[in-house]
Design a protein around this motif. Sequence first.
Motif, short mmCIF file in Angstrom:
data_model
loop_
_atom_site.label_atom_id
_atom_site.label_comp_id
_atom_site.label_asym_id
_atom_site.label_seq_id
_atom_site.Cartn_x
_atom_site.Cartn_y
_atom_site.Cartn_z
N ASP A 56 0.53 -1.05 0.07
CA ASP A 56 -0.01 0.02 0.22
C ASP A 56 0.76 1.25 -0.05
N ALA A 57 2.01 1.09 0.75
CA ALA A 57 2.86 2.13 0.73
C ALA A 57 4.58 1.70 0.71
N VAL A 58 5.37 2.78 0.39
CA VAL A 58 6.61 2.56 0.55
C VAL A 58 7.29 3.52 1.59
N ALA A 59 8.34 2.86 2.55
CA ALA A 59 8.86 3.63 3.50
C ALA A 59 10.27 3.77 3.11
N GLY A 60 11.08 4.84 3.25
CA GLY A 60 12.51 5.00 3.32
C GLY A 60 13.10 5.57 4.62
N MET A 61 14.35 5.43 4.91
CA MET A 61 14.78 5.82 5.99
C MET A 61 15.70 6.96 6.02
N ASP A 62 15.71 8.08 6.55
CA ASP A 62 16.31 9.53 6.28
C ASP A 62 18.04 8.97 6.42
N PRO A 79 1.87 5.63 -2.23
CA PRO A 79 2.49 6.63 -1.24
C PRO A 79 3.81 6.47 -0.83
N PHE A 80 4.43 7.46 -0.52
CA PHE A 80 5.86 7.41 0.48
C PHE A 80 5.91 7.91 1.68
N ILE A 81 6.29 6.98 2.58
CA ILE A 81 6.34 7.34 3.99
C ILE A 81 7.88 7.68 4.55
N MET A 82 8.14 8.95 5.14
CA MET A 82 9.33 9.25 5.54
C MET A 82 9.51 8.44 6.83
N ILE A 83 10.80 7.87 7.16
CA ILE A 83 11.17 7.45 8.53
C ILE A 83 12.05 8.41 8.80
N THR A 105 18.41 7.65 16.30
CA THR A 105 16.72 7.65 16.67
C THR A 105 16.16 7.68 15.51
N LEU A 106 15.05 6.74 15.02
CA LEU A 106 14.17 7.19 13.91
C LEU A 106 12.72 7.47 14.46
N GLU A 107 12.02 8.12 13.42
CA GLU A 107 10.56 8.53 13.80
C GLU A 107 9.70 8.35 12.63
N ILE A 108 8.29 7.75 12.99
CA ILE A 108 7.18 7.92 11.70
C ILE A 108 6.31 8.45 12.44
N GLN A 109 5.38 8.71 11.27
CA GLN A 109 4.03 9.32 11.58
C GLN A 109 2.99 7.98 11.51
N LYS A 110 2.45 8.08 12.61
CA LYS A 110 1.34 6.98 12.77
C LYS A 110 0.01 7.23 11.51
N GLU A 111 -0.31 8.28 11.39
CA GLU A 111 -1.43 8.55 10.60
C GLU A 111 -1.17 8.11 9.18
N ALA A 112 0.27 8.16 8.63
CA ALA A 112 0.66 7.90 7.33
C ALA A 112 0.78 6.20 7.11
N THR A 113 0.78 5.68 8.28
CA THR A 113 1.14 4.25 8.11
C THR A 113 0.25 3.04 8.63
N LYS A 116 -1.84 -0.04 6.85
CA LYS A 116 -1.22 0.01 5.52
C LYS A 116 0.10 -1.40 5.40
N ASN A 117 -0.02 -1.81 4.64
CA ASN A 117 1.09 -2.85 4.15
C ASN A 117 2.33 -2.07 3.28
N VAL A 118 3.32 -2.00 4.22
CA VAL A 118 4.45 -1.11 3.98
C VAL A 118 5.69 -1.83 3.45
N TRP A 119 6.13 -1.52 2.28
CA TRP A 119 7.54 -1.97 1.90
C TRP A 119 8.60 -0.96 2.11
N ILE A 120 9.85 -1.73 2.86
CA ILE A 120 10.55 -0.67 3.52
C ILE A 120 11.85 -0.82 2.63
N VAL A 121 12.43 0.28 2.12
CA VAL A 121 13.57 0.44 1.29
C VAL A 121 14.70 1.46 1.84
N ASP A 122 16.12 0.97 1.78
CA ASP A 122 17.01 1.58 2.01
C ASP A 122 18.47 1.38 1.19
N ASP A 123 19.37 2.20 1.17
CA ASP A 123 20.41 1.97 0.24
C ASP A 123 21.46 0.74 0.65
N LEU A 124 21.26 0.62 2.05
CA LEU A 124 22.38 -0.59 2.42
C LEU A 124 21.79 -1.24 3.90
#
Length: 186
Positions: A56-62, A79-83, A105-113, A116-124
Amino acid sequence: MSKQVLERVGATIAVVPHFPKDGIMFRDISGLLASPQEREEAFDLLYQAAKDKQIDAVAGMDARGFIFGLAVAERLKKPFIMIRKPSKLPNSIALSYELEYGSNTLEIQKEATQGKNVWIVDDLLATGGTALAACQLVEMAGGKVAGTSFLVELDGLPGRSKLEAKGYSVHTVLNYDVDSTTVVPK
Ligand SMILES: O=P(O)(O)OC[C@H]1O[C@H](OP(=O)(O)OP(=O)(O)O)[C@H](O)[C@@H]1O
Ligand SMILES: Nc1ncnc2[nH]cnc12
């Protein structure tokens, strides 16, 4: 996946010994981002891993996860969710964790998440501290983790096993031994 494409993408990612700390072989994606053809190929490879999943959405880490995560979200038209790192996101929940060269520390917005079935993406993927925190944050926010994906995986560190032990699927494109200096993936 063509070996030629993997080698071409790998060749743009420099290895910098002892950065940011003694003993760390840092994989620097600056050269990849500066190379339009290889950058596009890297985004497409990450998209391939996600395209047939229930997402339903993709999340990526800062911060680097924003670049790769947004590229995957664009291709999926989802949709894209910022972590994010601390104190950047209003109305967010937080979790602290350890990574290969420090803690954060990482943070996420509950409302956006939520819901949802979230696919997590990072570089490494290195120790998996960041990715595990991202998965836990998605669940704390009421979402479900559809899977995780990374352009680079460092073998010899517990990233993959840490995530798989908790039931999260792991998809990676380029694999290197953690202490290797080669840019040619295994
Ligand atoms: O598997 P781990 O040991 O947790 O390490 C992997 C994490 O380390 C890097 O992020 P970093 O925190 O350096 O932030 P950046 O994206 O802002 O460069 C990388 O982008 C991953 O998110
Ligand atoms: N060796 C490494 N190179 C680049 N980013 C990293 N994040 C954690 N370990 C890393």
